[in-house]
Design a protein around this motif. Structure first.
Motif, mmCIF file in Angstrom:
data_model
loop_
_atom_site.group_PDB
_atom_site.id
_atom_site.type_symbol
_atom_site.label_atom_id
_atom_site.label_comp_id
_atom_site.label_asym_id
_atom_site.label_seq_id
_atom_site.Cartn_x
_atom_site.Cartn_y
_atom_site.Cartn_z
ATOM 1 N N ASP A 545 0.854 -1.192 0.000
ATOM 2 C CA ASP A 545 0.000 0.000 0.000
ATOM 3 C C ASP A 545 0.885 1.236 0.000
ATOM 4 O O ASP A 545 1.492 1.589 1.009
ATOM 5 C CB ASP A 545 -0.907 -0.007 1.236
ATOM 6 N N PHE A 546 1.004 1.871 -1.138
ATOM 7 C CA PHE A 546 1.852 3.049 -1.253
ATOM 8 C C PHE A 546 1.027 4.286 -1.610
ATOM 9 O O PHE A 546 1.536 5.254 -2.165
ATOM 10 C CB PHE A 546 2.958 2.840 -2.301
ATOM 11 N N THR A 547 -0.267 4.231 -1.268
ATOM 12 C CA THR A 547 -1.133 5.381 -1.506
ATOM 13 C C THR A 547 -0.857 6.461 -0.461
ATOM 14 O O THR A 547 -0.361 6.171 0.634
ATOM 15 C CB THR A 547 -2.613 4.971 -1.424
ATOM 16 N N PRO A 548 -1.170 7.729 -0.768
ATOM 17 C CA PRO A 548 -0.971 8.797 0.213
ATOM 18 C C PRO A 548 -1.774 8.525 1.488
ATOM 19 O O PRO A 548 -2.875 7.978 1.444
ATOM 20 C CB PRO A 548 -1.484 10.044 -0.505
ATOM 21 N N THR A 549 -1.213 8.929 2.620
ATOM 22 C CA THR A 549 -1.876 8.683 3.907
ATOM 23 C C THR A 549 -3.037 9.637 4.136
ATOM 24 O O THR A 549 -3.950 9.338 4.903
ATOM 25 C CB THR A 549 -0.873 8.842 5.055
ATOM 26 N N GLY A 550 -3.008 10.813 3.481
ATOM 27 C CA GLY A 550 -4.061 11.810 3.687
ATOM 28 C C GLY A 550 -3.807 12.695 4.886
ATOM 29 O O GLY A 550 -4.517 13.678 5.097
ATOM 30 N N THR A 551 -2.787 12.369 5.676
ATOM 31 C CA THR A 551 -2.480 13.149 6.885
ATOM 32 C C THR A 551 -1.253 14.034 6.707
ATOM 33 O O THR A 551 -0.932 14.819 7.593
ATOM 34 C CB THR A 551 -2.219 12.200 8.065
ATOM 35 N N GLY A 552 -0.585 13.905 5.575
ATOM 36 C CA GLY A 552 0.680 14.615 5.382
ATOM 37 C C GLY A 552 1.862 13.727 5.668
ATOM 38 O O GLY A 552 2.990 14.041 5.289
#
Length: 978
Positions: A545-552
């Motif tokens: 899973d190398f998607t953006p975390t959404g938290t920065g």
């Protein structure tokens, strides 16, 4: 098995044809008509472009019939020749540069800018620069140079990761697949790369040394962390460079981008600003590129001046706003101050009444990139802060505004605005009704024009104040500026300052697919500690899973077992840095690794670096003119300072190739009623545009018009190749249809390498036909069964003086043009040679073999095949390049005037040693002269070699004619008198 043995089974053997077959080859049926001298001098591709087509538009007007298609495919057997020689080069590693070269020989290091292996593969624009460097590499090998001509892949980066997120495919898999495709496409074009030196920035063996360079920067205080405003894209989960943001959204994907402060790794490139600027003078680069770098660095000399902020009663507060100005001589004209929206003092200056408006404006500005904010054409916006400051020169209270055309990252993040003498300040002042005061005029007398600012130097006016003690009235701008700087330093209101537009390099990305940064942070103190060099490379962990975390937080934070570790020295728990390096990192130094790609002990061996450095010719697109070249120069200078490299600059000569645009498209304008409107009509602007097929277009003068209605002029325009326009030309299709040599030759023949030009399928058909002519010249026409003879039509006979002169002029021209990177005119010279050779009665081997060597850098597959057929057992890649003999470069022909009965009737071109009989024969068949000689009896010939031929004819009758003096003479008497 030697080359002859390898190929014997692949080429069908036929007996050498008798001489009469050779004579047929050069019969008048095959010869092009003789062209006038002027036309021959400007001979070009058009000779080979006479395809069956309609005259309109210049392109193919209808599908070729099946018979025509078969005939076209028979021009020469490239489908068999090209794969065969590509296999030979691969199997024999023909272009491999040994690790231990003979360093007594001269070197030539020619390099293409590192390509990013995208999923789309190559389009025909990519091979333009690659073909140019390949011609240079092949030419220099044949000139006896040790040549380094490698290829590799700049394979880390955002596009691969974004594609992986969208498809669920690991970026490593996608990248390797794309590299395989790129490699296959490049090999199909016959480029002479040393594939043993191939490398990719994604290989741990490579990025180990990228990490090592980062550690050297860290040791020297050139890498640091800081809280800086960045372009944050929540959807992509990363920080974007200014160039990656357009109109407040990401260039890739169109996602919203906001400005927010984040703790980031920075590289202190500003510490090298002066050296980066000064050393440009010694580089053999396009002046436009050097100027772009100078502007990007933006060195300027001026002053920092303090303006005291006032309270509501007009008294000075303890707050000072420091501005930087390059024109201190205009200080009396400063009628307001401007702060950047992100200025640290803004919150303490804004009045209560204006706080809401300022906050809203700052929010809007945070969604713009620096490039958008400083765009000169954009409308200037701003908001009043509610505060005032005192101008130290005249004591006036001036308003403090907030505007996004001022950047917090440049200078002090504040400016003194002088609207009479700066365009941006002038536009802003007019919009918000701010006073404009002229303090500089060209002559020191004339008054200013409120409609236009005067930004040049001149004579100071309205620039005196007895209370401040500053008077610069009547002084020239430079002298006035010096006096103002002395005054601010003396009074404590400022100081002299050198400033740069160049900002430190933001060196972190919140992405997975990049080089890990070799730093760990203690959990208890957050202190950062670099890894030891022995722990390199720090490899990327495998992540599903190398998607953006959404938290920065970067995606690497998900690899908990990799992030959480212990310091090997103290044993304390630490966390690894989870940001990765930007894509620029790996491409900053790859030219060095190509010199020594297998070295596991050092970035590059010192002896190898000293021999190969610097890169002699570096070719790539102008889009890399600033950042890539600037970053590479910065890293190279750091490596020079620590003794890794021996030169101050990495690239001796940089060449920017032009862009190959899509084929010309024709657009017609329709008005609101659906009627066509001519493009030169004022009514055409803003009307609906409709694309017109090429077969419905014809040329009229310098314009293109509708065939059915020549009064309707069309818009003819070539656009950059893109999928959205549907004008991308795939080189694989071109190679399949015409062969790699045709593509190489055409891309060089299109025009000067540095110019942009439009693709034209008709043009490649022309060079394809030229190569077919070369093949038939040397090998002959196909036999009845479609095959060709085994060998060539060349004979072991001594060439004539005319043939030698023709050959050596071609050698001279091709050599000059390759050395000057004017490849298109070199091709023209070879075309002229082939055109002349078709008129020869025999084909001497000693004249045709040098020509094959001349052709080889441009069309290597055909040249190798012809060389083999001429009886050579080794590749021609290292054969000496032909040298022009000055003895044959003199003009061997002269233009001979021909007189008939004493009157000049025309001229003929003859050899210097031409006899009287040969001269008369040439005159007799000349189209213009023959009409005077046909059916007439020659009484006498007067021939002066290289000067004149006078043919005296017997009179047709005995009529006498009267001369001006009244005497009657017969023709015989006239000519006797003459």
């Amino acid at each position: 098995m030697n080359l002859q043995s390898q190929f014997h089974l692949q080429i069908q053997a036929f007996p050498q044809p008798p001489l009469r077959r050779r004579a047929f080859l050069f019969s008048s049926q095959r010869r092009p008509p003789r062209r006038p001298a002027a036309a021959r001098a400007s001979f070009g591709l058009r000779i080979y472009c006479s395809l069956s087509r309609s005259s309109g538009g210049g392109g193919v007007s209808e599908e070729l019939s099946e018979a025509q298609e078969q005939e076209k495919r028979r021009a020469y057997p490239f489908p068999e020749i090209e794969p065969r020689w590509q296999r030979y080069w691969d199997e024999n590693r023909t272009f491999r540069t040994p690790d231990d070269v003979d360093t007594s020989k001269p070197k030539f290091y020619v390099l293409d800018m590192f390509p990013y292996p995208s999923g789309a593969g190559l389009h025909v624009g990519h091979p333009l620069g690659y073909t140019a460097t390949d011609i240079l590499a092949r030419f220099k090998r044949m000139k006896g140079f040790n040549v380094l001509h490698p290829m590799g892949w700049d394979a880390f980066g955002l596009p691969a990761e974004q594609y992986a997120i969208e498809t669920g495919t690991h970026p490593k898999i996608t990248t390797l697949r794309n590299i395989d495709r790129f490699r296959s496409q490049l090999k199909s074009l016959g480029f002479s790369y040393d594939w043993d030196r191939e490398l990719s920035t994604t290989e741990p063996e490579y990025y180990k040394w990228t990490q090592w360079i980062f550690l050297q920067l860290l040791k020297r205080g050139l890498a640091y962390q800081a809280e800086v405003p960045v372009n944050w894209c929540p959807a992509l989960g990363t920080v974007l460079a200014n160039e990656e943001v357009v109109d407040g959204v990401s260039e890739r994907g169109g996602h919203p981008v906001i400005r927010k402060p984040m703790r980031q790794w920075m590289l202190r490139i500003t510490a090298y600003a002066d050296r980066l600027l000064d050393d440009l003078d010694d580089l053999d680069w396009p002046e436009s590129i050097k100027e772009m770098q100078r502007n990007w660095i933006g060195r300027s000399e001026g002053a920092e001046v303090d303006f005291c902020v006032l309270d509501t009663d007009g008294q000075e507060r303890d707050i000072k706003i420091t501005v930087y100005t390059t024109r201190p001589d205009t200080i009396f004209g400063a009628t307001y101050l401007v702060l950047a929206p992100e200025h640290l003092l803004l919150s303490s200056i804004v009045s209560k009444d204006q706080s809401k408006h300022v906050a809203e404006y700052r929010e809007i500005a945070s969604r713009k990139s620096d490039l958008e904010r400083t765009e000169l054409q954009k409308e200037k916006t701003g908001v009043f802060s509610g505060g005032y400051a005192r101008n130290p020169a005249n004591g006036e209270a001036i308003p403090i505004w907030v505007a996004d055309y001022v950047l917090g990252s440049y200078g002090t993040g504040a400016i003194m605005a002088v609207p009479a003498h700066d365009m941006r300040d002038h536009e802003f002042a007019l919009r918000y009704d701010i006073p404009i005061r002229w303090v500089v005029t060209p002559d020191g007398v004339s008054s200013g024009d409120s409609e236009r600012p005067y930004s040049s130097e001149g004579i100071s006016v309205n620039s005196s104040n007895p209370r401040s003690g500053l008077d610069i009235n009547g002084l020239p701008s430079k002298e006035a500026a010096c006096k103002v700087i002395e005054w601010v330093e003396k009074t404590g209101n400022g100081n002299k300052k050198v400033n740069y537009k160049l900002r430190d390099w933001l060196f972190a990305r919140q992405r997975y697919w990049g080089e890990p940064i070799p730093v760990v942070f203690f959990k208890d103190t957050s202190e950062g500690v670099p890894l030891s060099e022995s722990e390199l490379p720090l490899t990327l962990p495998e992540l599903d899973d190398f998607t953006p975390t959404g938290t920065g937080e970067p995606p690497l934070s998900k690899a908990v077992s990799w992030v959480e570790t212990r310091d090997p020295l103290s044993g304390k728990p630490v966390r690894r840095e989870t940001n990765t390096m930007p894509q620029w990192a790996g491409s900053c130094w790859y030219y060095l690794r190509f010199m020594d790609p297998k070295n596991s002990e050092a970035l590059v061996d010192k002896k190898k670096e000293m021999y190969w450095s610097p890169v002699d010719v570096y070719v790539g697109g102008a889009e890399h003119a600033v950042l890539h070249l600037l970053y590479s120069r910065f890293w190279h200078k750091v490596l020079y300072d620590i003794g890794v490299v021996s030169t101050k600059e990495p690239f001796k000569c940089v060449i920017n190739q032009g862009i190959i645009l899509g084929e010309v498209q024709y657009m017609a304008c329709r008005d609101s009623d659906g009627n066509f409107v001519s493009a030169d009509s004022v009514n055409a602007f803003g009307e609906h545009l409709e694309r017109i097929p090429e077969e419905k277009v014809m040329k009229s003068g310098d314009s293109f018009v509708l065939k059915d209605n020549p009064n309707i002029r069309l818009i003819a325009r070539a656009h950059k190749m893109s999928k959205s326009r549907g004008n991308v030309v795939n080189p694989d299709d071109v190679v399949f249809e015409y062969g790699a040599d045709s593509l190489r030759l055409y891309e060089m023949f299109m025009g000067p390498l540095r110019d942009s030009k439009a693709w034209n399928t008709g043009g490649i058909e022309g060079v394809y036909r030229f190569l077919g002519r070369v093949w038939r010249l040397v090998v002959g026409s196909p036999l009845p069964d479609g095959t060709y003879i085994d060998g060539t039509l060349a004979i072991d006979d001594k060439p004539s003086l005319e043939q030698l002169c023709c050959l050596h002029k071609c050698i001279e021209k091709v050599t000059e043009e390759i050395e000057g990177t004017r490849f298109n005119t070199g091709i023209s010279a070879m075309m002229e040679f082939v055109n002349a050779a078709y008129k020869w009665d025999k084909l001497p081997r000693s004249a045709i073999e040098p020509f094959v060597l001349l052709l080889s850098p441009y069309a290597p597959h055909m040249a190798e095949e012809l060389w083999f057929r001429l009886g050579h057992s080794n590749s021609l890649a290292y054969e000496p390049f032909p040298q022009a003999d000055p003895a044959y470069l003199k003009e061997s022909t002269v233009v001979l005037p021909v007189q008939i009965n004493g009157k000049t009737r025309g001229t003929i071109q003859v050899e210097e040693a031409c006899t009287e009989e040969d001269a008369f024969k040439l005159a007799s068949v000349d189209q213009k002269l023959s009409k005077y000689l046909d059916g007439r009896t020659v009484r006498k010939r007067i021939y002066v070699p290289r000067k004149i031929l006078n043919v005296i004819l017997e009179p047709q009758n005995s009529k006498r004619r009267k001369a001006k003096d009244g005497h009657a003479y017969c023709h015989e008497c006239v000519w006797n008198l003459l």
